[in-house]
Enzyme design. Sequence first.
Site, mmCIF file in Angstrom:
data_model
loop_
_atom_site.group_PDB
_atom_site.id
_atom_site.type_symbol
_atom_site.label_atom_id
_atom_site.label_comp_id
_atom_site.label_asym_id
_atom_site.label_seq_id
_atom_site.Cartn_x
_atom_site.Cartn_y
_atom_site.Cartn_z
ATOM 1 N N LEU A 445 0.616 -1.098 0.058
ATOM 2 C CA LEU A 445 -0.071 -0.018 0.019
ATOM 3 C C LEU A 445 0.654 1.213 -0.007
ATOM 4 O O LEU A 445 0.718 2.132 -0.366
ATOM 5 C CB LEU A 445 -1.022 -0.152 1.326
ATOM 6 C CG LEU A 445 -1.875 -0.884 1.216
ATOM 7 C CD1 LEU A 445 -2.538 -0.793 2.699
ATOM 8 C CD2 LEU A 445 -3.272 -0.538 0.322
ATOM 9 N N GLY A 448 8.006 3.737 3.089
ATOM 10 C CA GLY A 448 8.857 4.812 3.610
ATOM 11 C C GLY A 448 9.980 4.420 4.264
ATOM 12 O O GLY A 448 10.311 3.487 4.180
ATOM 13 N N THR A 452 7.239 -0.788 5.469
ATOM 14 C CA THR A 452 6.391 -1.085 4.254
ATOM 15 C C THR A 452 4.906 -1.498 4.910
ATOM 16 O O THR A 452 4.865 -2.316 5.709
ATOM 17 C CB THR A 452 7.208 -2.180 3.359
ATOM 18 O OG1 THR A 452 8.358 -1.800 3.042
ATOM 19 C CG2 THR A 452 6.238 -2.234 2.184
ATOM 20 N N ASP A 564 5.210 12.113 13.343
ATOM 21 C CA ASP A 564 5.004 12.429 12.104
ATOM 22 C C ASP A 564 3.877 12.794 11.593
ATOM 23 O O ASP A 564 3.135 12.084 10.595
ATOM 24 C CB ASP A 564 5.589 10.932 11.541
ATOM 25 C CG ASP A 564 6.251 11.353 10.141
ATOM 26 O OD1 ASP A 564 6.247 12.735 9.516
ATOM 27 O OD2 ASP A 564 6.648 10.511 9.329
#
Length: 761
Positions: A445, A448, A452, A564
Amino acid sequence: MGAWMLPCHSLLTVVPLIAVTASASVNTLPGCPATCGNVSIPYPFGIGTNCSLPGFELSCNDTGNGVQKPFHTNVEFINISLLPAQARIYNQISWQCYNATYADVSYSTWRLNFTRYPFRFSDTDNKFTVVGCDTFAYISGQNQNEMFDGACASGCSKENLKNGSCSGHGCCQTSIPKGINYYDVTFDDDFNNSQVWHFNPCSYAVLAEVDWFDFSTAYITTRELNETNGGRAPVVLDWAIGNETCEVAQRNTTSYACLSKNSKCFNSSNGLGYLCNCSSGYKGNPYLADGCQDIDECTLKDEYPCNGICTNMPGDYLCKCPPGTKGDPKYGTCKLYVSTRHEGRSENCNLQCRPGSHSNVSSSVKMVIGIVTSTSVAFLLLLCIVVSMVHERRKLNRIKEEYFWRHGGRLLLEEIKSKQGLAFKVFTKEELEQATSNFDKSRILGGGSHGTVYKGTLNDGRAVAIKKSKLIDDHQKKEFGKEMVILSQINHKNVVKLLGCCLEVEVPMLVYAFVSNGTLFQLIHDRNRTSHISLDTRLEIAFQSAEALAYLHSSASPPFLHGDVKSSNVLLDDNYNAKVSDFGASMFVPKDETQFATLVQGTCGYLDPEYLHTCQLTDKSDVYSFGVVPLELLTGRKAIYFEGSDEEKSLSSSFLSAMKEDRLLQLLDAHIKNEEDIELIGEDAELARQCLHVRGEDRPTMKEVADDFDRLRKFKQHPFLQHNPKEIESFLWKPSSYFENEISKYYSIEMKASLNIEYRE
Ligand SMILES: *[C@@H]1O[C@H](CO)[C@@H](O)[C@H](O)[C@H]1NC(C)=O
Ligand SMILES: *[C@@H]1O[C@H](CO)[C@@H](O)[C@H](O)[C@H]1NC(C)=O
Ligand SMILES: *[C@@H]1O[C@H](CO)[C@@H](O)[C@H](O)[C@H]1NC(C)=O
Ligand SMILES: *[C@@H]1O[C@H](CO)[C@@H](O)[C@H](O)[C@H]1NC(C)=O
Ligand SMILES: *[C@@H]1O[C@H](CO)[C@@H](O)[C@H](O)[C@H]1NC(C)=O
Ligand SMILES: *[C@@H]1O[C@H](CO)[C@@H](O)[C@H](O)[C@H]1NC(C)=O
Ligand SMILES: *[C@@H]1O[C@H](CO)[C@@H](O)[C@H](O)[C@H]1NC(C)=O
Ligand SMILES: *[C@@H]1O[C@H](CO)[C@@H](O)[C@H](O)[C@H]1NC(C)=O
Ligand SMILES: *[C@@H]1O[C@H](CO)[C@@H](O)[C@H](O)[C@H]1NC(C)=O
Ligand SMILES: *[C@@H]1O[C@H](CO)[C@@H](O)[C@H](O)[C@H]1NC(C)=O
Ligand SMILES: *[C@@H]1O[C@H](CO)[C@@H](O)[C@H](O)[C@H]1NC(C)=O
Ligand SMILES: *[C@@H]1O[C@H](CO)[C@@H](O)[C@H](O)[C@H]1NC(C)=O
């Protein structure tokens, strides 16, 4: 074994070699120089006209003292290889220095443009590397049809620098995508070494070979990086022929470059074009007519083993056992040939023909012994196989179990047992493999630097997103179970639900509920979709994400930080309900003893500037990052965006200067720019501005932000309230004086800002 060796060896020497030993391999066209200085220049590269394929022409220049080096335009080539199809060149290091006496910044940035040449930067061997303590550098690149932008930020204090560690403290590295053939560097004006000049006057940035770079603290305090090698760093280029695939290129026999008879073509794995390779059993230069020569395998015993008689053949070799022996001549040995089966059968016959004779008794005894031995050998073999299988299985289970306990499985199990209703499951590795078809690529999907994410379907049909992280450090592995206990209790309608985890693997995996409608980032930056998204929905999304973060910040003590926050971490369901994801990210970042994150985590364009200096993540860092999200919703721009073709801008800084200069309207997304909403938009913008305050303590808390968005969205949904201040008051629990001002006609954004602040106190 020794018995056959002797005849075998003598046979070997007698057998004549079929292949004629290859002539010294040629690597250039006739009449073209093979080297320049110490660098060999294999075709398709070449020096001078008619010596190379188009684009591969080099010149061999004298660099003083009679030392010759190959150049392409003004770029020096260090070496060239055919397989892998790569070349190493020198790239100039860009720098920026702060001069404290004059309070000014000087810099020199460098670019490389290979758009007209068959070269592109290797995405696997290079990294964009930035060195400095108050540094934010951007890399922009370009491939055949798109632009790429990356950035790397690094901050530090004098104490937390470490040799060999490039992870945000004084040094930062980031990868580049495939196919990039143009590159340049810019430094962000807001990070100019002015804060740290007394120990770190200069910053550096360069795209360079990963293996070459090894961070030294001396790079921070001295000018060593600029002084060695003339301030240059090696960078690896991948090259390829033309811009077509093999199949297309082969159609034109005059231009097809795999000229050698025994060569084959393969597509470049980094961008357009193709490459050639000698077929197996041949070696040499596949781009030259007679380049690929047969390999004489019989002389290369290490690579091509043969314990029997070796015979070279074009493209292959034969390896046979000498007559009278049998076995595996390549990887085993040849043994004297004795057919026990044949013996047994003849004895069987004897038994039938002459029953009762003395010799037959002994031979039948032999046979029985033979059968017994062969069955027992077979039995032993079987036993061996079974035992080793059981052993392997046990070992595998033991490894899994070990991981399970090491990752804090005990604590987690106890917790689950003690809380009956907890909808949290510990998955086995097999369950997740089954759910994702063995982590098939088609299930990815997203991914980064952290790991994964795969889409999976559980046995009960539920769709899930499975996050497979990259390595985490040992301390965190131990804490994992504990963290899971905390995460499992997070239960909020705007936070993606964590369904479970899998501990019996090296790096634990997380299993989340699948959210169907993509990310907010995709929604905002997909032109076709944004145009249908009303201001109501945008406010609702901002409110819901703020609520989720406020919940995270208040649900645990010390606060559970996200770490983040960005639009791509806000997922949407079919009704555009926001669901914040990846809230566990902060725990996957390695921490040192002092509990400061040693990696600059977060994403460019969303990074809290204060965090860059203190390296300490706080709830206000989340507030800062969140502040960028409403900006994206209002402007439809990315956190780092382009103006014109190549000038890149940080959305937060352009927004702040637009606010200051009272030209916010220019930045707004045309779809929501609407007379009657302009005040509401102004308030929304003001709220964002407060979140983006440079000093963390001046930013509101996430709870306050959520409450304000709540007010704005209710306002938008019930505009009639605007005409009745009393009612608004009861509805929104706000002092009435605020709304008397609100409805006044001459009401500037600045005034509203000051009002907002008053209200808050
Ligand atoms: C070539 O290599 C030799 C030995 O490695 C070295 O001494 C010499 O300086 C090199 N010459 C050039 C032109 O680089
Ligand atoms: C290069 O090749 C072209 C055409 O094949 C020829 O006309 C030209 O003279 C050659 N140049 C040199 C320097 O050999
Ligand atoms: C190398 O020599 C060629 C031809 O003599 C010249 O065009 C080129 O500019 C030189 N390059 C460098 C880097 O000196
Ligand atoms: C090129 O140089 C690098 C670094 O000096 C070295 O590791 C590599 O083996 C060289 N490659 C060739 C083909 O000479
Ligand atoms: C600052 O700039 C001035 C003028 O260019 C120069 O004389 C001085 O040496 C510089 N200082 C440093 C620390 O580089
Ligand atoms: C350096 O950056 C700071 C912000 O970090 C800014 O205030 C200052 O004006 C900059 N100085 C120069 C000379 O650009
Ligand atoms: C790179 O070079 C090509 C051709 O020389 C030129 O057309 C192109 O504009 C250059 N790209 C950039 C970004 O400067
Ligand atoms: C890092 O290595 C350099 C030499 O390469 C040395 O001068 C420096 O003291 C080292 N720094 C630390 C923090 O160990
Ligand atoms: C780097 O070196 C070049 C010359 O080699 C010089 O012009 C430049 O000022 C230096 N830059 C720094 C940051 O030392
Ligand atoms: C491939 O290269 C040819 C000539 O060099 C050029 O005309 C063509 O546009 C290129 N095609 C692509 C897809 O870049
Ligand atoms: C084949 O390649 C040659 C050389 O590049 C070119 O002149 C010719 O037009 C090409 N033929 C076709 C059919 O594309
Ligand atoms: C090259 O790429 C094309 C298109 O992606 C593909 O159809 C073809 O099979 C590839 N050829 C080889 C030799 O890998």
